[in-house]
Design a protein around this motif. Structure first.
Motif, PDB file in Angstrom:
ATOM      1  N   PHE A 103       4.416   3.633   2.940  1.00  0.00           N
ATOM      2  CA  PHE A 103       4.372   5.041   3.337  1.00  0.00           C
ATOM      3  C   PHE A 103       3.830   5.189   4.751  1.00  0.00           C
ATOM      4  CE2 PHE A 103       1.885   8.969   3.698  1.00  0.00           C
ATOM      5  CZ  PHE A 103       2.876   9.907   3.471  1.00  0.00           C
ATOM      6  N   ILE A 104       2.743   4.478   5.058  1.00  0.00           N
ATOM      7  CA  ILE A 104       2.139   4.591   6.386  1.00  0.00           C
ATOM      8  C   ILE A 104       3.074   4.026   7.450  1.00  0.00           C
ATOM      9  CG2 ILE A 104       0.179   3.884   7.811  1.00  0.00           C
ATOM     10  CD1 ILE A 104      -1.463   3.777   5.195  1.00  0.00           C
ATOM     11  N   ARG A 106       6.322   3.903   7.366  1.00  0.00           N
ATOM     12  CA  ARG A 106       7.418   4.855   7.569  1.00  0.00           C
ATOM     13  C   ARG A 106       6.976   6.027   8.440  1.00  0.00           C
ATOM     14  NH1 ARG A 106       8.554   5.260   2.744  1.00  0.00           N
ATOM     15  NH2 ARG A 106       7.470   7.189   2.178  1.00  0.00           N
ATOM     16  N   GLU A 107       5.775   6.531   8.199  1.00  0.00           N
ATOM     17  CA  GLU A 107       5.281   7.655   8.993  1.00  0.00           C
ATOM     18  C   GLU A 107       5.063   7.259  10.453  1.00  0.00           C
ATOM     19  OE1 GLU A 107       4.823  10.907   8.081  1.00  0.00           O
ATOM     20  OE2 GLU A 107       5.953  10.242   6.326  1.00  0.00           O
ATOM     21  N   THR A 110       8.476   6.668  12.156  1.00  0.00           N
ATOM     22  CA  THR A 110       9.153   7.956  12.366  1.00  0.00           C
ATOM     23  C   THR A 110       8.539   8.694  13.540  1.00  0.00           C
ATOM     24  OG1 THR A 110       9.713   8.134  10.015  1.00  0.00           O
ATOM     25  CG2 THR A 110       9.727  10.161  11.302  1.00  0.00           C
ATOM     26  N   ARG A 111       7.228   8.680  13.619  1.00  0.00           N
ATOM     27  CA  ARG A 111       6.543   9.333  14.741  1.00  0.00           C
ATOM     28  C   ARG A 111       6.901   8.659  16.061  1.00  0.00           C
ATOM     29  NH1 ARG A 111       2.108  12.664  15.174  1.00  0.00           N
ATOM     30  NH2 ARG A 111       0.901  12.492  17.098  1.00  0.00           N
TER      31      ARG A 111
END
Length: 282
Positions: A103-104, A106-107, A110-111
């Motif tokens: 999850f981290i 991916r975030e 994406t950022r």
């Protein structure tokens, strides 16, 4: 056959292409490092916030390899009376390991795309997450914070209950009344039994979904020797009798068989008061 001028230009163009490539690489790295400063500031803020939470968090970011190392100090369940504390901690750690890193990552990636961080696109962020037992100091702080939170919740609950009781007392004293409360014979299954009868009157502006009346049983000296609560007004989906609220200006007659509720020294005398009400939700 190449002219001397052509031979001279070839190294020049090669140097220009190499220089342009190096400039592009420099700009990509510089932009990435600039964005990494903001990320590191965010990391520091998270570490500061974690000191006030249930977990201690340690994060480090390598801006060259884009490796994010996270260590979470897992708090024990400080409730000693919980037999499932160890199971809960194990499940929590497993969930962090299974869900957290992906999850981290991916975030973060994406950022990076949103901020045109091409370096991070070429070298994606990777998260290495580990857990460790909380330190003795952290456990002590967690216990203190939990006890403080429980005390605050208990105080807030007590204050809310006190305010509710004040509101109830004010409405009861100003707007509700009991009339003709008396002991009289009643009939049950073809035989005569002792009953308590009366009427509730709502002179206020609020409809009531529940009214609780307390009946005190008195002896020959008019001393209270027992009590029983009844709810002549009770609106509930499970009711099989009268399920209507007591609306403003309405009256509600009630009667209860008290044969099984009275103490042995009862002199067939009573006192009555309204002890609780609940307003109908609008």
């Amino acid at each position: 056959m190449d002219t001397p001028q052509a031979v001279t230009n070839r190294p020049c163009w090669g140097r220009r292409v190499l220089l342009a490539f190096l400039v592009i690489i420099f700009l990509l790295v510089a932009w990435h490092l600039y964005l990494s400063v903001g990320l590191n500031n965010r990391v520091r803020s998270l570490q500061s916030a974690s000191s006030d939470s249930q977990q201690e968090l340690s994060i480090s970011v390598n801006p060259v390899t884009n490796l994010v190392s996270m260590t979470i100090a897992m708090p024990p369940d400080v409730s000693e009376d919980n037999p499932f504390a160890a199971l809960g901690s194990a499940l929590g750690e497993a969930m962090i390991q299974a869900i957290g890193p992906s999850f981290i990552e991916r975030e973060l990636n994406t950022r990076a795309r949103e901020q045109y961080d091409l370096y991070a696109v070429l070298v994606p962020y990777r998260v290495r997450l580990s857990t460790e037992p909380a330190s003795a100091e952290a456990v002590a702080r967690m216990r203190e914070e939990r006890e403080k939170r429980r005390a605050d919740e208990a105080r807030a609950k007590a204050e809310a209950e006190a305010e509710r009781l004040r509101s109830i007392r004010a409405y009861v004293s100003s707007n509700l009344s009991l009339e003709s409360v008396r002991v009289a014979p009643g009939e049950r299954f073809g035989r005569t039994v002792d009953g308590v009868f009366g009427t509730i009157v709502n002179n206020g502006a609020e409809p009531l979904r529940k009214v609780t009346v307390r009946i005190y049983f008195l002896d020959n000296a008019s001393r209270r020797i027992g009590e029983k609560d009844y709810s002549p007004v009770l609106v509930t989906e499970f009711s099989i009798g009268d399920n209507t609220p007591l609306r403003p200006g309405y009256r509600k007659d009630f009667g209860y068989n008290v044969e099984e509720d009275t103490p042995s020294a009862w002199a067939k005398k009573i006192e009555a008061e309204i002890i609780d009400i609940e307003f109908l939700e609008k």
